[in-house]
Design a protein around this motif. Sequence first.
Motif, mmCIF file in Angstrom:
data_model
loop_
_atom_site.group_PDB
_atom_site.id
_atom_site.type_symbol
_atom_site.label_atom_id
_atom_site.label_comp_id
_atom_site.label_asym_id
_atom_site.label_seq_id
_atom_site.Cartn_x
_atom_site.Cartn_y
_atom_site.Cartn_z
ATOM 1 N N GLU A 57 0.808 -1.210 0.000
ATOM 2 C CA GLU A 57 0.000 0.000 0.000
ATOM 3 C C GLU A 57 0.847 1.267 0.000
ATOM 4 O O GLU A 57 0.548 2.237 -0.712
ATOM 5 N N GLY A 58 1.920 1.262 0.773
ATOM 6 C CA GLY A 58 2.772 2.447 0.854
ATOM 7 C C GLY A 58 3.439 2.775 -0.473
ATOM 8 O O GLY A 58 3.545 3.950 -0.841
ATOM 9 N N GLU A 59 3.890 1.745 -1.192
ATOM 10 C CA GLU A 59 4.526 1.983 -2.488
ATOM 11 C C GLU A 59 3.529 2.548 -3.488
ATOM 12 O O GLU A 59 3.835 3.490 -4.231
ATOM 13 N N ILE A 60 2.328 2.003 -3.509
ATOM 14 C CA ILE A 60 1.306 2.505 -4.430
ATOM 15 C C ILE A 60 0.975 3.965 -4.107
ATOM 16 O O ILE A 60 0.856 4.812 -4.994
ATOM 17 N N ALA A 61 0.837 4.267 -2.827
ATOM 18 C CA ALA A 61 0.538 5.646 -2.428
ATOM 19 C C ALA A 61 1.643 6.603 -2.859
ATOM 20 O O ALA A 61 1.366 7.706 -3.351
ATOM 21 N N ASP A 62 2.893 6.199 -2.689
ATOM 22 C CA ASP A 62 4.014 7.046 -3.108
ATOM 23 C C ASP A 62 3.987 7.300 -4.610
ATOM 24 O O ASP A 62 4.261 8.418 -5.073
ATOM 25 N N ILE A 63 3.695 6.264 -5.392
ATOM 26 C CA ILE A 63 3.645 6.413 -6.840
ATOM 27 C C ILE A 63 2.538 7.385 -7.238
ATOM 28 O O ILE A 63 2.748 8.292 -8.059
ATOM 29 N N LEU A 64 1.350 7.234 -6.660
ATOM 30 C CA LEU A 64 0.238 8.118 -7.006
ATOM 31 C C LEU A 64 0.541 9.567 -6.620
ATOM 32 O O LEU A 64 0.188 10.502 -7.355
ATOM 33 N N TYR A 65 1.205 9.749 -5.489
ATOM 34 C CA TYR A 65 1.505 11.099 -5.018
ATOM 35 C C TYR A 65 2.618 11.755 -5.839
ATOM 36 O O TYR A 65 2.483 12.906 -6.279
ATOM 37 N N HIS A 66 3.712 11.052 -6.044
ATOM 38 C CA HIS A 66 4.876 11.660 -6.695
ATOM 39 C C HIS A 66 4.769 11.708 -8.214
ATOM 40 O O HIS A 66 5.288 12.632 -8.847
ATOM 41 N N TYR A 67 4.133 10.718 -8.834
ATOM 42 C CA TYR A 67 4.031 10.688 -10.288
ATOM 43 C C TYR A 67 2.745 11.317 -10.806
ATOM 44 O O TYR A 67 2.684 11.720 -11.959
ATOM 45 N N GLY A 68 1.718 11.375 -9.965
ATOM 46 C CA GLY A 68 0.448 11.932 -10.405
ATOM 47 C C GLY A 68 0.003 13.150 -9.628
ATOM 48 O O GLY A 68 -1.025 13.745 -9.945
ATOM 49 N N GLU A 69 0.773 13.526 -8.587
ATOM 50 C CA GLU A 69 0.420 14.655 -7.725
ATOM 51 C C GLU A 69 -1.013 14.513 -7.199
ATOM 52 O O GLU A 69 -1.770 15.471 -7.100
ATOM 53 N N GLU A 70 -1.355 13.271 -6.864
ATOM 54 C CA GLU A 70 -2.685 12.947 -6.344
ATOM 55 C C GLU A 70 -2.692 13.128 -4.828
ATOM 56 O O GLU A 70 -2.015 12.406 -4.102
ATOM 57 N N ARG A 71 -3.473 14.091 -4.355
ATOM 58 C CA ARG A 71 -3.498 14.389 -2.925
ATOM 59 C C ARG A 71 -4.203 13.299 -2.117
ATOM 60 O O ARG A 71 -3.939 13.144 -0.929
ATOM 61 N N ALA A 72 -5.083 12.556 -2.755
ATOM 62 C CA ALA A 72 -5.784 11.466 -2.062
ATOM 63 C C ALA A 72 -5.070 10.134 -2.267
ATOM 64 O O ALA A 72 -5.700 9.075 -2.251
ATOM 65 N N SER A 73 -3.771 10.182 -2.440
ATOM 66 C CA SER A 73 -3.004 8.979 -2.801
ATOM 67 C C SER A 73 -3.139 7.857 -1.774
ATOM 68 O O SER A 73 -3.290 6.685 -2.148
ATOM 69 N N ARG A 74 -3.100 8.180 -0.511
ATOM 70 C CA ARG A 74 -3.167 7.127 0.522
ATOM 71 C C ARG A 74 -4.556 6.482 0.555
ATOM 72 O O ARG A 74 -4.674 5.261 0.700
ATOM 73 N N ARG A 75 -5.589 7.292 0.418
ATOM 74 C CA ARG A 75 -6.947 6.757 0.406
ATOM 75 C C ARG A 75 -7.154 5.829 -0.797
ATOM 76 O O ARG A 75 -7.722 4.741 -0.683
ATOM 77 N N ILE A 76 -6.656 6.261 -1.960
ATOM 78 C CA ILE A 76 -6.822 5.451 -3.171
ATOM 79 C C ILE A 76 -5.993 4.173 -3.086
ATOM 80 O O ILE A 76 -6.465 3.088 -3.444
ATOM 81 N N ALA A 77 -4.769 4.264 -2.566
ATOM 82 C CA ALA A 77 -3.924 3.083 -2.430
ATOM 83 C C ALA A 77 -4.567 2.055 -1.508
ATOM 84 O O ALA A 77 -4.540 0.837 -1.779
ATOM 85 N N ARG A 78 -5.134 2.526 -0.421
ATOM 86 C CA ARG A 78 -5.800 1.624 0.528
ATOM 87 C C ARG A 78 -6.970 0.905 -0.161
ATOM 88 O O ARG A 78 -7.170 -0.308 0.007
ATOM 89 N N ALA A 79 -7.720 1.651 -0.983
ATOM 90 C CA ALA A 79 -8.865 1.063 -1.678
ATOM 91 C C ALA A 79 -8.419 0.077 -2.756
ATOM 92 O O ALA A 79 -9.077 -0.954 -2.978
ATOM 93 N N ILE A 80 -7.302 0.359 -3.412
ATOM 94 C CA ILE A 80 -6.781 -0.555 -4.434
ATOM 95 C C ILE A 80 -6.399 -1.890 -3.805
ATOM 96 O O ILE A 80 -6.747 -2.962 -4.314
ATOM 97 N N VAL A 81 -5.693 -1.831 -2.698
ATOM 98 C CA VAL A 81 -5.286 -3.063 -2.012
ATOM 99 C C VAL A 81 -6.507 -3.856 -1.555
ATOM 100 O O VAL A 81 -6.551 -5.091 -1.689
ATOM 101 N N ALA A 82 -7.510 -3.163 -1.057
ATOM 102 C CA ALA A 82 -8.726 -3.845 -0.575
ATOM 103 C C ALA A 82 -9.510 -4.486 -1.714
ATOM 104 O O ALA A 82 -10.215 -5.492 -1.504
ATOM 105 N N ALA A 83 -9.400 -3.921 -2.928
ATOM 106 C CA ALA A 83 -10.197 -4.411 -4.062
ATOM 107 C C ALA A 83 -9.465 -5.461 -4.897
ATOM 108 O O ALA A 83 -10.032 -5.969 -5.863
ATOM 109 N N ARG A 84 -8.236 -5.771 -4.552
ATOM 110 C CA ARG A 84 -7.467 -6.716 -5.379
ATOM 111 C C ARG A 84 -8.102 -8.099 -5.397
ATOM 112 O O ARG A 84 -8.714 -8.496 -4.399
ATOM 113 N N PRO A 85 -7.961 -8.824 -6.545
ATOM 114 C CA PRO A 85 -7.178 -8.471 -7.736
ATOM 115 C C PRO A 85 -7.940 -7.566 -8.696
ATOM 116 O O PRO A 85 -9.145 -7.701 -8.878
#
Length: 329
Positions: free
Chosen positions: A144-172
């Motif tokens: 989750e932390g790596e996904i959040a970092d990617i969304l924040y640094h590469y996409g400047e997404e302020r909700a990166s942690r919330r989205i990363a948490r949801a991605i992990v919960a929805a996998r695969p």
Amino acid sequence: MSDENRPHIPVLLRPLLGAVSPISGLWCDGTFGAGGYTRGLLDAGAARVIGVDRDPSVFEMAKAWRDAYGDRLIAVEGTFSEMDTYAREIAPEGLDGVVLDLGVSSMQLDQSERGFSFMREGPLDMRMGNTGPTAADLLNTADEGEIADILYHYGEERASRRIARAIVAARPLETTKQLVAVIEKCLPRPKPNQSHPATRSFQAIRIWVNDEFGQLIEGLEAAERALKPGGQLAVVTFHSLEDRVVKRFFLARSGRAAGGSRYAPQQDAVEPAFELRTRKSVGPDEQELQDNPRARSAKLRVAIRTEFNPAPTPREGLGLPAPVLKGDR
């Protein structure tokens, strides 16, 4: 007219050709795509153009017109970060010019099976070539932390942690629409004229999959090595993160950042490998915006190679996102 039937228009082609005129000799189009820049260079006077692309399908699509140029067009499947190797084999004396059109092409966005667009149902792929992990591979295995970092640094997404948490919960996750649904649940419905909620996340994931910032800095350095004195490097960017890196690379390699700045620590003076041809970035004019709305965020920068030898460029101070500096890929 649907996107599939709309012609693929090379962005900022007119100002680019004007900025590097007169055009002659051997050039490298490091991002061949639909071939718009290559054809523009050949029609404007280039003797030959090396067209480089990591996506082999683009050369198949160019068969309808490439024969008209004969051996003036040299197609190479590979990455522009290795263009100096390709150029050395073809012209040991060096290139007269290099053009780079960064990011994903409109042609790739329009192919639903490539998985680049959040507007189309398709597999969660996003690879510009046919090798390496897909977006699904990375999103379904990264923490989750790596996904959040990617969304924040590469996409400047302020909700990166919330989205990363949801991605992990929805996998695969396997399709673009599955990912879009996850992101939409994390963000408010956009107001009129606002971008789609998935825009920043899809940008970030695409950059991650293709190591675009690693390729960018290595490509700029490869162009520096490949160009002969007097050769020109023209770079078109589509978002602020890319443009920041290109701008600071040109400033550093033209000697303008050698004395330190608020972005970079004090550095030893180096002989400038480039002279800036465009002092400021060049954007689309009103006519181009009418003809091609996708050009609205595009910026062009051009520099001329000097006679001084290439030198390593410190990564710090170039505006590279944190995952690149940490050796993310």
